[in-house]
Design a protein around this motif. Structure first.
Motif, PDB file in Angstrom:
ATOM      1  N   THR A 105       0.833  -1.198   0.000  1.00  0.00           N
ATOM      2  CA  THR A 105       0.000   0.000   0.000  1.00  0.00           C
ATOM      3  C   THR A 105       0.871   1.252   0.000  1.00  0.00           C
ATOM      4  N   ARG A 106       0.543   2.172  -0.884  1.00  0.00           N
ATOM      5  CA  ARG A 106       1.260   3.458  -0.954  1.00  0.00           C
ATOM      6  C   ARG A 106       0.517   4.436  -0.052  1.00  0.00           C
ATOM      7  N   THR A 107       1.126   4.756   1.096  1.00  0.00           N
ATOM      8  CA  THR A 107       0.482   5.590   2.104  1.00  0.00           C
ATOM      9  C   THR A 107       1.174   6.946   2.218  1.00  0.00           C
ATOM     10  N   VAL A 108       0.365   7.993   2.284  1.00  0.00           N
ATOM     11  CA  VAL A 108       0.856   9.353   2.482  1.00  0.00           C
ATOM     12  C   VAL A 108       0.252   9.891   3.766  1.00  0.00           C
ATOM     13  N   ILE A 109       1.081  10.507   4.600  1.00  0.00           N
ATOM     14  CA  ILE A 109       0.631  11.127   5.845  1.00  0.00           C
ATOM     15  C   ILE A 109       0.395  12.617   5.580  1.00  0.00           C
ATOM     16  N   LEU A 110      -0.732  13.140   6.062  1.00  0.00           N
ATOM     17  CA  LEU A 110      -1.026  14.573   6.018  1.00  0.00           C
ATOM     18  C   LEU A 110      -1.046  15.100   7.441  1.00  0.00           C
ATOM     19  N   THR A 111      -0.488  16.274   7.656  1.00  0.00           N
ATOM     20  CA  THR A 111      -0.540  16.827   8.995  1.00  0.00           C
ATOM     21  C   THR A 111      -0.405  18.336   8.993  1.00  0.00           C
ATOM     22  N   GLY A 112      -1.048  18.949   9.951  1.00  0.00           N
ATOM     23  CA  GLY A 112      -0.881  20.369  10.188  1.00  0.00           C
ATOM     24  C   GLY A 112       0.197  20.607  11.224  1.00  0.00           C
ATOM     25  N   TYR A 113       0.710  19.526  11.803  1.00  0.00           N
ATOM     26  CA  TYR A 113       1.712  19.597  12.865  1.00  0.00           C
ATOM     27  C   TYR A 113       2.982  18.887  12.421  1.00  0.00           C
ATOM     28  N   GLY A 114       3.537  19.303  11.311  1.00  0.00           N
ATOM     29  CA  GLY A 114       4.682  18.607  10.737  1.00  0.00           C
ATOM     30  C   GLY A 114       5.945  18.715  11.567  1.00  0.00           C
ATOM     31  N   ASN A 115       6.639  17.604  11.718  1.00  0.00           N
ATOM     32  CA  ASN A 115       7.954  17.610  12.331  1.00  0.00           C
ATOM     33  C   ASN A 115       8.734  16.399  11.857  1.00  0.00           C
ATOM     34  N   ILE A 116      10.033  16.492  11.988  1.00  0.00           N
ATOM     35  CA  ILE A 116      10.918  15.459  11.463  1.00  0.00           C
ATOM     36  C   ILE A 116      10.704  14.118  12.159  1.00  0.00           C
ATOM     37  N   ALA A 117      10.545  14.125  13.469  1.00  0.00           N
ATOM     38  CA  ALA A 117      10.420  12.864  14.216  1.00  0.00           C
ATOM     39  C   ALA A 117       9.220  12.039  13.759  1.00  0.00           C
ATOM     40  N   THR A 118       8.070  12.686  13.605  1.00  0.00           N
ATOM     41  CA  THR A 118       6.900  11.918  13.168  1.00  0.00           C
ATOM     42  C   THR A 118       7.008  11.538  11.701  1.00  0.00           C
ATOM     43  N   ALA A 119       7.677  12.353  10.898  1.00  0.00           N
ATOM     44  CA  ALA A 119       7.895  11.987   9.493  1.00  0.00           C
ATOM     45  C   ALA A 119       8.750  10.737   9.402  1.00  0.00           C
ATOM     46  N   VAL A 120       9.803  10.675  10.211  1.00  0.00           N
ATOM     47  CA  VAL A 120      10.677   9.496  10.223  1.00  0.00           C
ATOM     48  C   VAL A 120       9.897   8.278  10.693  1.00  0.00           C
ATOM     49  N   THR A 121       9.117   8.438  11.758  1.00  0.00           N
ATOM     50  CA  THR A 121       8.306   7.325  12.270  1.00  0.00           C
ATOM     51  C   THR A 121       7.318   6.849  11.199  1.00  0.00           C
ATOM     52  N   ALA A 122       6.675   7.787  10.507  1.00  0.00           N
ATOM     53  CA  ALA A 122       5.714   7.430   9.457  1.00  0.00           C
ATOM     54  C   ALA A 122       6.387   6.633   8.353  1.00  0.00           C
ATOM     55  N   VAL A 123       7.574   7.061   7.941  1.00  0.00           N
ATOM     56  CA  VAL A 123       8.294   6.348   6.884  1.00  0.00           C
ATOM     57  C   VAL A 123       8.719   4.960   7.364  1.00  0.00           C
ATOM     58  N   LYS A 124       9.167   4.852   8.607  1.00  0.00           N
ATOM     59  CA  LYS A 124       9.545   3.548   9.150  1.00  0.00           C
ATOM     60  C   LYS A 124       8.350   2.598   9.193  1.00  0.00           C
ATOM     61  N   LEU A 125       7.154   3.156   9.418  1.00  0.00           N
ATOM     62  CA  LEU A 125       5.943   2.333   9.456  1.00  0.00           C
ATOM     63  C   LEU A 125       5.416   2.003   8.067  1.00  0.00           C
ATOM     64  N   GLY A 126       5.992   2.624   7.034  1.00  0.00           N
ATOM     65  CA  GLY A 126       5.601   2.267   5.679  1.00  0.00           C
ATOM     66  C   GLY A 126       5.040   3.382   4.830  1.00  0.00           C
ATOM     67  N   ALA A 127       4.930   4.598   5.348  1.00  0.00           N
ATOM     68  CA  ALA A 127       4.438   5.710   4.529  1.00  0.00           C
ATOM     69  C   ALA A 127       5.479   6.055   3.467  1.00  0.00           C
TER      70      ALA A 127
END
Length: 186
Positions: A87-109
């Protein structure tokens, strides 16, 4: 041009898309825009509803908001990854930060977009081939933003435990809660 013609530009044969956001007007607009681009769209407004839909029928594509009324969008990303690894997953957020971006990518985003993202940005992120590189930012982060990123990284390392994060940062817990409740500085 019909939706079949548009869908022909999408990779693969499964064009199912799950949109997860608790902002109903935004969700409705994005769903219409993605349907016009050839996706078979399903929507959810909560983590619970999204996880139930993923378990019933895991989508080929997903766009998930980070902060939902009943939890964290990363839980939805994990559920998707458990049921369907491609599944190709994209995360959207109004509270962007590097830590959650890294976590999202590690989870498969595959991508992480800051709100407000328009339908063209979302479509580009979903269909982007993995070999393309993102352009470097034109403006470097401010000192306030670097501090914010560091706090977010420690917060994620502490599994979103405010008390433990405050202890590690040598900061009062209530001060940390106020910082976490605000939007990221520019």
């Amino acid at each position: 041009m019909t939706t079949q013609d548009i869908a022909a530009g999408l990779p693969g044969e499964d064009h199912s898309l799950l949109l997860v956001d608790d902002d109903k007007p935004f969700l409705t607009r994005l769903a219409r825009a993605m349907e016009s681009r050839g996706f078979a769209v399903d929507t959810a407004e909560s983590v619970e509803e999204a996880v139930a839909k993923v378990r019933a029928n895991p989508p080929a594509y997903a766009v998930v908001d980070m902060r939902l009324g009943d939890g964290n969008g990363l839980d939805v990303v994990s559920a998707i990854r458990e049921r369907r690894e491609d599944t190709r997953t994209v995360i959207l957020t109004g509270y962007g930060n590097i830590a959650t971006a890294v976590t999202a990518v590690k989870l498969g985003a595959i991508d992480y977009l800051s709100k407000p993202a328009d339908a063209d940005d979302v479509y580009a992120a979903l269909t982007n081939s993995s070999g393309e590189r993102a352009a470097p930012p034109e403006n470097p982060m401010s000192a306030d933003r670097v501090r914010w990123e560091h706090i977010q990284r420690v917060y994620e390392m502490c599994e979103r435990n405010v008390s433990e994060t405050a202890r590690r940062l040598n900061m009062h817990r209530r001060t940390l809660q106020r910082i976490l409740a605000k939007r990221a500085p520019r």
